[in-house]
Scaffold this motif. Structure first.
Motif, PDB file in Angstrom:
ATOM      1  N   UNK A  44      39.384 -12.398  28.724  1.00  0.00           N
ATOM      2  CA  UNK A  44      38.067 -12.058  28.179  1.00  0.00           C
ATOM      3  C   UNK A  44      37.993 -12.481  26.710  1.00  0.00           C
ATOM      4  N   UNK A  45      37.548 -13.683  26.469  1.00  0.00           N
ATOM      5  CA  UNK A  45      37.577 -14.250  25.121  1.00  0.00           C
ATOM      6  C   UNK A  45      36.753 -13.395  24.171  1.00  0.00           C
ATOM      7  N   UNK A  46      37.321 -13.132  22.995  1.00  0.00           N
ATOM      8  CA  UNK A  46      36.669 -12.273  22.013  1.00  0.00           C
ATOM      9  C   UNK A  46      36.213 -13.083  20.806  1.00  0.00           C
ATOM     10  N   UNK A  47      35.138 -12.620  20.199  1.00  0.00           N
ATOM     11  CA  UNK A  47      34.509 -13.384  19.120  1.00  0.00           C
ATOM     12  C   UNK A  47      35.464 -13.611  17.947  1.00  0.00           C
ATOM     13  N   UNK A  48      36.299 -12.611  17.624  1.00  0.00           N
ATOM     14  CA  UNK A  48      37.152 -12.753  16.450  1.00  0.00           C
ATOM     15  C   UNK A  48      38.320 -13.717  16.686  1.00  0.00           C
ATOM     16  N   UNK A  49      38.474 -14.233  17.912  1.00  0.00           N
ATOM     17  CA  UNK A  49      39.487 -15.256  18.166  1.00  0.00           C
ATOM     18  C   UNK A  49      39.045 -16.636  17.668  1.00  0.00           C
ATOM     19  N   UNK A  50      37.767 -16.812  17.429  1.00  0.00           N
ATOM     20  CA  UNK A  50      37.225 -18.155  17.174  1.00  0.00           C
ATOM     21  C   UNK A  50      37.902 -18.884  16.005  1.00  0.00           C
ATOM     22  N   UNK A  51      38.159 -18.237  14.846  1.00  0.00           N
ATOM     23  CA  UNK A  51      38.843 -18.978  13.776  1.00  0.00           C
ATOM     24  C   UNK A  51      40.206 -19.507  14.208  1.00  0.00           C
ATOM     25  N   UNK A  52      40.965 -18.721  14.972  1.00  0.00           N
ATOM     26  CA  UNK A  52      42.275 -19.179  15.449  1.00  0.00           C
ATOM     27  C   UNK A  52      42.119 -20.327  16.439  1.00  0.00           C
ATOM     28  N   UNK A  53      41.092 -20.251  17.264  1.00  0.00           N
ATOM     29  CA  UNK A  53      40.832 -21.323  18.229  1.00  0.00           C
ATOM     30  C   UNK A  53      40.460 -22.612  17.503  1.00  0.00           C
ATOM     31  N   UNK A  54      39.645 -22.508  16.468  1.00  0.00           N
ATOM     32  CA  UNK A  54      39.255 -23.705  15.723  1.00  0.00           C
ATOM     33  C   UNK A  54      40.439 -24.326  14.998  1.00  0.00           C
ATOM     34  N   UNK A  55      41.337 -23.496  14.477  1.00  0.00           N
ATOM     35  CA  UNK A  55      42.561 -24.041  13.853  1.00  0.00           C
ATOM     36  C   UNK A  55      43.426 -24.744  14.908  1.00  0.00           C
TER      37      UNK A  55
END
Length: 294
Positions: free
Chosen positions: A275-286
């Motif tokens: 269940x992907x969470x919004x606050x993961x996005x910076x780590x995903x972009x890195x």
């Protein structure tokens, strides 16, 4: 020394009933989480079925270490995360949960701890004690059960009293004992690659806490620097390392793809069932901009 009065037998009976009720509630939730509806008995067949169902349903991931959220390996926190939130986890979470499941089914099971050697040269210095596994004894014979070792997790129980190669649906494994150390390796191509060295004696709980702290918080832990996820089914192994997705089919075919941030997010949801969470996005972009060697 303080002495406390013994609880009346009626209170002890109540505690026993409460513990039984808790186990009765815990197991159905776990079985539903992994999609298991088979027999429930302390046998090798059930152990193998549970292990296969677990690694197919609950992915390996360490996103909370990467984002700095921290990893709590208390039983309540693990149940809330891996069962309630339908997240994944790494060895202390995965095998901690699996151990409690097996004990609730009345398997003779205990946790062990060891040092990861995966992808290290033979002459590398000792690594920290950061991997938990489960030892199950059936009719006097010890078996290794591990549901928390990422993309090379053993997909079936491994006999610990044999040094012969043990084929599985995926890789072939081998366990060699050196005194009080069990050395676990997998055949990768034509070579044996060591996964980890496990100590024979069950550790105190504090050793798991220290290993978990190192794995989730120490700057040298690769989980603090890389986005890592893995899942193993009967047909394939899926491994995500930052922006590289590797799929290894049981027929030997291998597919590697590099993903954009949006593709990583979809992959976490669709392949790793998270269940992907919004606050993961910076780590995903890195992760999407990472350069991976090898």
């Amino acid at each position: 020394m303080l002495h406390y009065p013994a609880a009346p037998s009626s209170e002890l009976d109540d505690l026993g009933v409460a513990a039984s009720n808790a186990a009765d509630a815990f197991l159905p939730r776990y079985f539903a989480r992994i999609g298991y509806d088979g027999p429930v008995a302390p046998t090798l067949e059930v152990l193998a079925a549970l292990q296969a169902a677990h690694i197919a349903a609950i992915p390996f991931e360490a996103i909370d270490a990467l984002t700095g959220a921290g990893v709590d390996i208390g039983a309540d926190a693990i149940d809330a995360k891996l069962i309630g939130q339908r997240r994944g986890g790494y060895c202390f979470e995965q095998n901690g949960l699996f151990l409690r499941v097996l004990q609730a089914i009345e398997f003779e099971a205990e946790g062990l701890i060891g040092r990861v050697r995966w992808m290290l040269p033979d002459d590398a210095p000792p690594s920290p004690r950061t991997h938990m596994v489960v030892r199950v004894t059936l009719d006097g014979r010890p078996w290794l059960a591990d549901v928390g070792f990422g993309a090379t997790v053993p997909p079936a129980p491994l006999a610990m009293d044999s040094e012969e190669p043990q084929p599985t649906r995926h890789e072939t494994y081998r366990i060699v004992r050196h005194g009080d150390i069990w050395q676990v390796a997998a055949r990768i191509g034509d070579d044996w690659a060591m996964l980890y060295r496990i100590e024979n004696k069950p550790p105190p709980a504090i050793d798991y806490e220290l290993g978990n702290w190192y794995t989730s918080a120490h700057p040298d832990s690769h989980f603090r620097r890389q986005l890592i996820a893995a899942r193993t089914t009967a047909e394939a192994r899926y491994g995500l390392r930052d922006n590289r997705l590797t799929t290894r089919l049981t027929d030997g075919r291998i597919d590697r793809r590099y993903l954009t941030a949006d593709e990583i997010e979809r992959t976490l949801a669709e392949i790793f069932l998270l269940p992907v969470q919004r606050h993961w996005r910076p780590a995903i972009e890195r992760a999407a901009t990472a350069e991976i060697a090898g």
